[in-house]
Design a protein around this motif. Structure first.
Motif, PDB file in Angstrom:
ATOM      1  N   CYS C  43       0.830  -1.199   0.000  1.00  0.00           N
ATOM      2  CA  CYS C  43       0.000   0.000   0.000  1.00  0.00           C
ATOM      3  C   CYS C  43       0.867   1.252   0.000  1.00  0.00           C
ATOM      4  O   CYS C  43       2.042   1.206   0.332  1.00  0.00           O
ATOM      5  CB  CYS C  43      -0.919  -0.007   1.211  1.00  0.00           C
ATOM      6  N   PRO C  44       0.259   2.403  -0.341  1.00  0.00           N
ATOM      7  CA  PRO C  44       1.051   3.627  -0.409  1.00  0.00           C
ATOM      8  C   PRO C  44       1.538   4.118   0.955  1.00  0.00           C
ATOM      9  O   PRO C  44       2.453   4.921   1.026  1.00  0.00           O
ATOM     10  CB  PRO C  44       0.082   4.648  -1.019  1.00  0.00           C
ATOM     11  N   GLN C  49      -5.109  -2.689   6.161  1.00  0.00           N
ATOM     12  CA  GLN C  49      -6.487  -2.384   5.779  1.00  0.00           C
ATOM     13  C   GLN C  49      -7.199  -1.620   6.878  1.00  0.00           C
ATOM     14  O   GLN C  49      -7.961  -0.689   6.629  1.00  0.00           O
ATOM     15  CB  GLN C  49      -7.245  -3.665   5.439  1.00  0.00           C
ATOM     16  N   ARG C  52      -5.846   1.997   7.215  1.00  0.00           N
ATOM     17  CA  ARG C  52      -5.446   2.364   5.860  1.00  0.00           C
ATOM     18  C   ARG C  52      -5.283   3.883   5.716  1.00  0.00           C
ATOM     19  O   ARG C  52      -6.064   4.651   6.234  1.00  0.00           O
ATOM     20  CB  ARG C  52      -6.523   1.885   4.896  1.00  0.00           C
ATOM     21  N   HIS C  53      -4.254   4.228   5.006  1.00  0.00           N
ATOM     22  CA  HIS C  53      -3.985   5.654   4.741  1.00  0.00           C
ATOM     23  C   HIS C  53      -3.908   6.452   6.031  1.00  0.00           C
ATOM     24  O   HIS C  53      -4.303   7.597   6.103  1.00  0.00           O
ATOM     25  CB  HIS C  53      -5.046   6.259   3.809  1.00  0.00           C
ATOM     26  N   GLN C  56      -2.392  10.146   6.341  1.00  0.00           N
ATOM     27  CA  GLN C  56      -2.983  11.421   5.913  1.00  0.00           C
ATOM     28  C   GLN C  56      -4.174  11.861   6.738  1.00  0.00           C
ATOM     29  O   GLN C  56      -4.709  12.925   6.526  1.00  0.00           O
ATOM     30  CB  GLN C  56      -3.448  11.319   4.456  1.00  0.00           C
ATOM     31  N   ARG C  57      -4.661  11.020   7.608  1.00  0.00           N
ATOM     32  CA  ARG C  57      -5.935  11.356   8.236  1.00  0.00           C
ATOM     33  C   ARG C  57      -5.836  11.291   9.746  1.00  0.00           C
ATOM     34  O   ARG C  57      -4.972  10.639  10.294  1.00  0.00           O
ATOM     35  CB  ARG C  57      -7.010  10.371   7.767  1.00  0.00           C
ATOM     36  N   ALA C 138     -13.985  -4.323   1.641  1.00  0.00           N
ATOM     37  CA  ALA C 138     -13.652  -3.524   0.456  1.00  0.00           C
ATOM     38  C   ALA C 138     -14.313  -2.155   0.532  1.00  0.00           C
ATOM     39  O   ALA C 138     -13.721  -1.144   0.146  1.00  0.00           O
ATOM     40  CB  ALA C 138     -14.102  -4.246  -0.806  1.00  0.00           C
ATOM     41  N   ALA C 141     -12.256  -0.092   2.752  1.00  0.00           N
ATOM     42  CA  ALA C 141     -10.999   0.258   2.100  1.00  0.00           C
ATOM     43  C   ALA C 141     -11.223   1.339   1.047  1.00  0.00           C
ATOM     44  O   ALA C 141     -10.465   2.309   0.963  1.00  0.00           O
ATOM     45  CB  ALA C 141     -10.384  -0.987   1.458  1.00  0.00           C
ATOM     46  N   LEU C 142     -12.292   1.196   0.260  1.00  0.00           N
ATOM     47  CA  LEU C 142     -12.548   2.177  -0.804  1.00  0.00           C
ATOM     48  C   LEU C 142     -12.957   3.524  -0.220  1.00  0.00           C
ATOM     49  O   LEU C 142     -12.561   4.574  -0.728  1.00  0.00           O
ATOM     50  CB  LEU C 142     -13.601   1.645  -1.777  1.00  0.00           C
ATOM     51  N   SER C 145     -10.025   5.240   0.727  1.00  0.00           N
ATOM     52  CA  SER C 145      -9.240   5.650  -0.442  1.00  0.00           C
ATOM     53  C   SER C 145      -9.806   6.882  -1.118  1.00  0.00           C
ATOM     54  O   SER C 145      -9.249   7.326  -2.107  1.00  0.00           O
ATOM     55  CB  SER C 145      -9.218   4.543  -1.492  1.00  0.00           C
ATOM     56  N   GLY C 146     -10.968   7.340  -0.639  1.00  0.00           N
ATOM     57  CA  GLY C 146     -11.529   8.556  -1.201  1.00  0.00           C
ATOM     58  C   GLY C 146     -12.777   8.363  -2.035  1.00  0.00           C
ATOM     59  O   GLY C 146     -13.254   9.311  -2.674  1.00  0.00           O
ATOM     60  N   VAL C 147     -13.349   7.169  -2.048  1.00  0.00           N
ATOM     61  CA  VAL C 147     -14.564   6.947  -2.837  1.00  0.00           C
ATOM     62  C   VAL C 147     -15.749   7.642  -2.165  1.00  0.00           C
ATOM     63  O   VAL C 147     -15.913   7.568  -0.949  1.00  0.00           O
ATOM     64  CB  VAL C 147     -14.853   5.438  -2.994  1.00  0.00           C
ATOM     65  N   SER C 148     -16.567   8.293  -2.968  1.00  0.00           N
ATOM     66  CA  SER C 148     -17.759   8.954  -2.447  1.00  0.00           C
ATOM     67  C   SER C 148     -18.970   8.040  -2.608  1.00  0.00           C
ATOM     68  O   SER C 148     -19.197   7.493  -3.686  1.00  0.00           O
ATOM     69  CB  SER C 148     -17.986  10.264  -3.205  1.00  0.00           C
TER      70      SER C 148
END
Lengths: 376, 87, 424
Positions: C43-44, C49, C52-53, C56-57, C138, C141-142, C145-148
């Motif tokens: 992952c970045p 999971q 996750r990310h 940044q948050r 999922a 996770a999405l 990841s920024g999914v609206s």
């Protein structure tokens, strides 16, 4: 002699060679039982590339491969789609003018054996295969060569055998072959005729057979349709296959019906050593990228290895081993088992029936004189 | 997460928030089918975590990248449904 | 890829694969113990999971504490990198082949900690291949990841404790939850609730989650039957075993619990037990020098993952005093987990969802009817191409394991697809 199960012939091994033998023998009226330690087409057959090629390492090999290719050709229209048969042709790629001279000689050799081919100059080569690096001097196109998916082809041949009464028993390992008898975990089974078609495992059942496992690596990419249209082989391939050195690699690309590209090839005399030899994979890929630079960005899905049954003189073992004991042999095809499976089945069935095979079988006699393979 | 960056999805400019994945950017732009399956069906992300390979797209000419694992970058070029195209 | 290319800087005492809670804990405590450590993840950013990310948050306390502690440690963190091969060398070191943005490189470590996490179990049902059908984890996770999902109509159909936080997160993100369907009977959920009394903090969290989607229906003993749509999802058919009903929706989150990511462990030769990586009480696998922590050893959630990661990190670093303490904490955590998850067995009806024409292997579009239940996974692969595609059987292999009791194939390197050039 007929056993309680009604068979008079046992074929040991349901790889493509065993399957072809079963199909040919059953067609001639033999009642065949096929015994397979694993499952049909799951051994050497599953590990192979699946090329159908006219190969001219020796006149005997060329006659044999040309004959078998004709048999595949005759069957082509009846092969189910799962066999993925494609007559894509082979291009033997020359790297320099010296090899271009070899190309011309090869064209004549093939023509003499009734195999059509066409010399390509540099431009024709690039037009035929834009994925090749520019500046290659030329090559030889053999248009009637093809590829198929070997496990499905083995299943198809077994299905043919079954339609003529043959029976396949999987997960039934033969542990020994005795006169008119095979030993299995479930007990002894007898038959008039026993065909050892156990590929690289054949010497475990017939100890004096001059067959050793020659390991190979293959790599397959994701689907990239149209990357190449022909099977591409470097002219040095035959040399790589012929010389029994510890290891060798040669450039060999194959377009699959799926749009995937299969990358070969390697040969190693290391015995039964499992696992992937990173060093060899790297050499194979470097060689492949040298010829087809665009391969580098394609996605490699899988690498696998297999063991080909090799013989010292590069010819298979087909024929009687011990007629009193009813033992016959069909193995030792190394990298040509898919190409020559059908010819093997026919030659074996002819010999069993006392008929004259379409090609001279004497070079393939399993008891012919051969020097043992020395591990160079 | 201030401001937005521009990426190109199938040649169309999208303004997206930095820090989001390529998969998120495509989904938010209304792109549901990321690739066409072997039998010709549209497919989009399933697992969201790099396992299923359903979200593969071409990113900056890199083939078969999993868009759920890659963060958007300014100027990024993304192409969906590249499986059936020639390399 | 080879010795000659290997720089001194590519040699580590400990390589930790997977930067979720278990991997972060293992890498952090091992580095704090003075070991030269590298932590590798696809992952970045670190977090796995569940976190996750995280970089940044704003995140929950434990995530923030651990990521900060990791950043302050001397551990090297390599994100966006896949480990595609692991092999033991003659001198008992391990060689790892990693690929980052299509470029391959090799590193060497004396010990390896596998903290490769888990993936969702997807079971095939008619329509599950439509865009708009995703997993339950999922969805989370999405979202991260920024999914609206604002104003989207969503149905969740799955099993286990994961449904609660995912439902709450979707609701918070503005989704219109049409139904949250738990396949297990209410008694299982009741037992789960009772089990939580022993862990007040978790109970409070569960109540918060449920409150987070209070206005949405939550039904037990209810499961997905089929999804429909033209080019993407339009409606789902649900059942409780007695009747069927249809719900119009834009997004379906359907998965049935977690299965371990054990590919690298199997490639390394580690023994598995009941599908999980077998470990001794110090988290060491059957291969000396290879440790495993978190979901690969058993699905246990974040607290157990942190405990196992800490134990694996201390064990790999040779810190036996600290390790002893963590052995006890791991045992305590495992006790809770066993109680919480005991009720969520998958009902047998879920094995009957797929029809003959339902795709099982999504990479190769192999349909269930093409597969003979008497085969092995390898036969299915060679005869039908199931599991031959780019996910290398991670999705269909787990499904067929559940449907037919098959054993997944032993993986080969590369354990995931990479550009040909990355193998040079």
């Amino acid at each position: 002699m007929t056993s309680p199960t009604g068979h008079d012939t046992i074929v040991v091994g349901a790889g493509i060679v065993g399957a072809a033998c079963a199909a040919s023998l059953a067609r001639r009226g033999r009642r065949v039982l096929v015994l397979e330690a694993g499952f049909a087409g799951g051994g050497t057959t599953a590990a192979g590339m699946g090329h159908l090629v006219a190969m001219d390492d020796s006149p005997e090999q060329l006659a044999f491969t040309a004959y078998s290719r004709r048999l595949w050709d005759a069957m082509a229209s009846r092969l189910p789609a799962s066999v993925e048969y494609e007559r894509c042709g082979t291009i033997w790629v020359a790297e320099d003018d010296e090899q271009l001279a070899v190309v011309r000689a090869k064209q004549k050799t093939l023509a003499d054996a009734g195999v059509a081919s066409e010399v390509l100059d540099s431009k024709q080569l690039t037009d035929a295969e834009p994925c090749l690096r520019p500046g290659l001097p030329g090559g030889l196109l053999v248009p009637d060569d093809g590829v198929l998916y070997p496990p499905a082809a083995a299943l198809h041949l077994l299905e043919q055998a079954r339609s003529n009464g043959a029976v396949l028993r999987e997960r039934c390992a033969v542990t020994a072959i005795a006169p008119h008898t095979v030993r299995t975990a479930e007990g002894d089974l007898s038959a008039d005729l026993i065909v050892n078609a156990a590929g690289p495992h054949a010497p475990e059942l017939t100890p004096d057979l001059l067959v050793i496992p020659r390991k190979g690596h293959l790599i397959i990419t994701d689907r990239h349709p149209g990357f190449c249209r022909h099977q591409l082989v470097e002219l040095g391939y035959l040399k790589s296959a012929h010389v029994m050195t510890t290891e060798s690699v040669a450039f060999n690309l194959q377009p699959r019906a799926t749009g995937q590209v299969m990358i070969g090839s390697s040969r190693e005399l290391v015995g039964w050593i499992p696992g992937i030899n990173q060093y060899l994979v790297r050499r194979m890929l470097e060689r492949a990228i040298e010829f087809a630079p665009g391969l580098g960005r394609m996605s490699a899905l899988r690498i696998w290895t297999g063991y080909r049954p090799a013989t010292p003189d590069k010819l298979p073992l087909i024929g009687p081993w011990d007629t009193d004991a009813g033992t016959w042999i069909a193995t030792g095809h190394e990298g040509l088992g898919i190409t020559t499976a059908l010819a093997t089945g026919e030659i074996l069935a002819d010999l069993v029936a006392g008929a004259t095979p379409k090609v001279d079988p004497s070079p393939f006699h399993p008891r012919r004189a051969m020097a043992e393979i020395s591990h160079a | 997460m201030n401001g937005s960056i521009e990426i190109l999805a199938n040649g169309r400019p999208l303004h997206v928030a930095p820090g989001m994945t390529v998969a998120a950017a495509l989904l938010n732009a209304g792109i549901a089918g990321f690739r066409t399956s072997v039998a010709g069906e549209p497919r989009g992300p399933l697992c969201g975590m790099g396992i299923c390979q359903e979200c593969r797209v071409t990113i900056n000419d890199r083939l078969q990248e999993r868009s759920c694992l890659v963060l958007v970058e300014a100027g990024m070029r993304i192409e969906t449904d590249t499986m059936s195209r020639r390399v | 890829m080879f010795d000659a290319d290997l720089k001194e800087s590519d040699r580590y005492a400990i390589a930790v694969i997977g930067a979720g809670p278990a991997g972060i804990a293992a890498a952090t405590v091992a580095a704090e113990s003075g070991q030269r450590v590298i932590l590798i993840d696809e992952c970045p950013a670190p977090g796995g999971q569940i976190w996750r990310h995280a970089a940044q948050r704003s995140r929950e306390g434990a995530a923030r504490r651990w990521v900060t502690r990791l950043e302050r440690s001397t551990a090297t963190v390599r994100t966006g990198a896949a480990v595609i091969d692991i092999r033991r060398l003659g001198d008992a070191n391990f060689q790892l082949h990693t690929v980052r943005q299509g470029v391959g490189s090799t590193l060497r470590a004396s010990r390896v900690v596998l903290a490769t996490g888990a993936r969702e179990l997807f079971l095939p049902f008619p329509g599950w291949t439509l865009p708009g059908v995703i997993g339950v984890g999922a969805a989370q996770a999405l979202l991260k990841s920024g999914v609206s999902v604002r104003d989207q109509r969503v149905v969740i159909a799955g099993s286990g404790p994961l449904l609660f936080p995912v439902a709450a997160a979707l609701r918070r993100a503005g989704a219109r939850l049409q139904l949250v369907a738990e396949q297990a009977e209410s008694s299982a959920v009741f037992r789960f609730g009772l089990g939580l009394w022993a862990q007040p903090a978790v109970l409070a969290q569960a109540i918060r989650y449920r409150a987070g989607f209070l206005k949405s229906p939550y039904r037990t003993g209810t499961w997905i039957k089929a999804a429909e749509g033209k080019s993407s999802l339009q409606r789902v058919t649900m059942t409780n075993g007695e009747k069927l009903w249809t719900i119009e929706c834009d997004l379906l989150c359907a998965a049935f619990g977690l299965v371990p990511n054990a590919e690298l462990a199997r490639l390394a030769g580690c023994r598995l037990q009941d599908g999980f990586v077998a470990i001794d009480k110090h988290q060491e696998t059957s291969i000396e020098g290879v440790y495993a922590a978190g979901e690969p050893t058993g699905i246990g959630g974040v607290d157990l993952a942190l405990a196992e990661g800490s134990l694996a990190g201390y064990s790999a670093a040779g810190r036996s005093d600290e390790a002893r303490e963590w052995v006890l904490r791991c045992e305590e955590q495992r006790g809770y987990v066993a109680k919480l998850t005991s009720g969520f067995q998958l009902r047998p009806e879920l094995k009957q969802l797929a029809a003959a024409e339902t795709v099982v292997c999504r990479c190769e579009d192999v349909r269930l009817g093409a597969i003979n239940p008497e085969w092995t996974m390898r036969q299915a692969k060679l005869y039908t191409r199931a599991g031959m595609g780019p996910c290398q059987g991670r999705v269909c292999g787990a499904a067929l394991q559940h449907l037919y009791g098959w054993t997944p194939e032993v993986p080969h390197a590369p354990v995931e697809p990479v550009p040909v050039s990355a193998l040079l």
